[in-house]
Design a protein around this motif. Structure first.
Motif, PDB file in Angstrom:
ATOM      1  N   ARG A   1       0.830  -1.205   0.000  1.00 43.88           N
ATOM      2  CA  ARG A   1       0.000   0.000   0.000  1.00 43.88           C
ATOM      3  C   ARG A   1       0.864   1.254   0.000  1.00 43.88           C
TER       4      ARG A   1
ATOM      5  N   PHE B   1      -2.501  -1.497  -6.360  1.00 41.16           N
ATOM      6  CA  PHE B   1      -3.874  -1.238  -5.921  1.00 41.16           C
ATOM      7  C   PHE B   1      -4.437  -2.401  -5.118  1.00 41.16           C
ATOM      8  N   THR B   2      -4.279  -3.602  -5.661  1.00 36.24           N
ATOM      9  CA  THR B   2      -4.855  -4.769  -4.993  1.00 36.24           C
ATOM     10  C   THR B   2      -4.196  -5.000  -3.645  1.00 36.24           C
TER      11      THR B   2
ATOM     12  N   SER C   1      -5.663  -4.811   0.192  1.00 45.47           N
ATOM     13  CA  SER C   1      -5.955  -6.235   0.335  1.00 45.47           C
ATOM     14  C   SER C   1      -6.582  -6.562   1.678  1.00 45.47           C
TER      15      SER C   1
ATOM     16  N   LEU D   1     -10.202  -5.749   1.208  1.00 46.30           N
ATOM     17  CA  LEU D   1     -10.780  -6.682   0.249  1.00 46.30           C
ATOM     18  C   LEU D   1     -10.958  -8.060   0.864  1.00 46.30           C
ATOM     19  N   ARG D   2      -9.943  -8.494   1.601  1.00 41.70           N
ATOM     20  CA  ARG D   2     -10.051  -9.805   2.243  1.00 41.70           C
ATOM     21  C   ARG D   2     -11.237  -9.858   3.192  1.00 41.70           C
TER      22      ARG D   2
ATOM     23  N   THR E   1      -8.337 -15.710   2.764  1.00 38.70           N
ATOM     24  CA  THR E   1      -7.367 -15.477   1.705  1.00 38.70           C
ATOM     25  C   THR E   1      -6.074 -14.933   2.290  1.00 38.70           C
TER      26      THR E   1
ATOM     27  N   ILE F   1      -3.414 -14.369  -3.044  1.00 37.98           N
ATOM     28  CA  ILE F   1      -3.710 -13.258  -3.943  1.00 37.98           C
ATOM     29  C   ILE F   1      -2.640 -13.162  -5.015  1.00 37.98           C
TER      30      ILE F   1
END
Lengths: 224, 224
Positions: free
Chosen positions: B113, B170-171, B175, B178-179, B190, B195
């Motif tokens: 990040r 970004f991911t 994360s 998102l997770r 996850t 990922i």
DNA sequence: TTGCCGGTCAAACGTATGTTTCAAACAGAC
DNA sequence: GTCTGTTTGAAACATACGTTTGACCGGCAA
């Protein structure tokens, strides 16, 4: 009359400065002096800095989401019941963006950068605003993506959508800087349309990649 | 002894807060109060806020770039003159990242990040610092990518590298969030490794996409 | 003309920031 | 124990921010 002039001058200046420097890094004093209006005008016309940020987004996003809905309508009508393909869906989105009436030559690229920043800079209020204001076209886009990739599991599709979002938001958010680098290094001019034209095939290919999942390092070689 | 404790506590707190909120949005007072040290300690040990930001990056990036160089050495030795494939190159990178000794369980995702923010928030000083401090492993990675995709034009390759960077930064940067979403919606756990295992095939496929460039909308259909 | 009201303006407000100061506490060497 | 250099601590510094205030202007209805 005069007041609309002021409002628009503020929006124009804010849009450009936000795109250049981010939200927190742009002060109202920079905006008002670039717009050649009094400092108090922002709070008079918009109420607060956050509300000004919302207004900058709304000015672009409201007509855009209407255009996008129309594009999706057309696409679904043309497909006559069958689900649109992934390429068609992605193109509908980028075409809608590119064909928006632009205030100036930078137009779309400035706004792409703003959208990238909106995702990246964790401005809570902005995300909340965008989510509750434009959830409908967003959900529709997600549904189309799902129907266009029935072969993917929900989990795979979820992550790959994140990857697409990331590539898009990130690229667009730094596109000015990237374009500059490219121009200096390779002497090539690039428009947002051209970037989009390069991005869509990349995204579509990634989205439809063979699932080499959970195949660890594979110390030899294994290009698809 | 005590001073190293202070320095590290500051770095830990800063790393986490910067990743959560961005650089400008994180004040020295937030950092020092989270780290339970005196406000003046930052300027005493680091000199300035900008220098603290640099130190946060250096603490991770310096050992990482060493690990990465080793991984590239191994890879090139194994390939014995032939250029490593795209998959191998990408795996060398992600493996190096994942295998880094981590200070805590969040480790790598926090740092991803931060890297994303470094690219996005146009903090001029940070970009300059990273460029002149870590240009070597970066250039080497670029060279490997170039040799692994000889079929691409320089311009195509340039943009697709940006797309990869974007999807990754970004991911990884979001994360955690998102997770959480994924776990709530689909009940799936996850890890960062998983990922990465999903990301690499996506990137490789996008990187090697057929070039549908400059083929406009194509109103019919055209999935590769 | 008078009164009003939307809009502009310069100035100030309170707060938060990065940085500096200087005295006190501390550690290790002699 | 005393001295010396380093590290902490509370407080203050100057500056910048978003926001508010109250005087002022200009057009328009009464």
């Amino acid at each position: 009359m005069a007041q609309y002039d002021t409002v628009d001058r503020i929006l124009d200046a804010a849009e450009e400065l936000f795109a250049d420097r981010g939200f927190s890094e742009t002060s109202l004093r920079m905006i008002t002096s670039k717009a050649k209006v009094n400092l108090a005008a922002v709070n008079y016309h918009f109420g607060s800095k956050n509300a000004l940020i919302h207004a900058v987004f709304a000015r672009f996003l409201t007509p855009f989401s209407a255009t996008l809905e129309n594009a999706f309508d057309d696409l679904e009508a043309r497909c006559d019941g069958a689900p649109p393909t992934l390429n068609q869906t992605l193109w509908a989105l980028t075409e809608s963006a590119v064909r928006m009436p632009q205030r100036n030559e930078k137009g779309i690229s400035i706004f792409m950068r703003l959208l990238g920043l909106a995702y990246t800079q964790s401005q809570g209020h902005l995300r909340k605003f965008l989510e509750q204001e434009y959830s409908q076209p967003f959900s529709r886009f997600m549904r189309l993506l799902k129907e266009a990739t029935p072969q993917l599991s929900s989990v795979d599709r979820y992550w790959r959508i994140q990857f697409m979002l990331g590539a898009t938001a990130f690229t667009m958010s730094s596109s000015d800087a990237l374009r500059d680098i490219l121009q200096n290094k390779l002497g090539v001019e690039t428009t947002v349309q051209e970037i989009a034209a390069r991005l869509v095939p990349f995204l579509a290919a990634g989205m439809q990649a063979e699932d080499a999942m959970l195949v660890p390092p594979a110390h030899k070689s294994s290009v698809a």
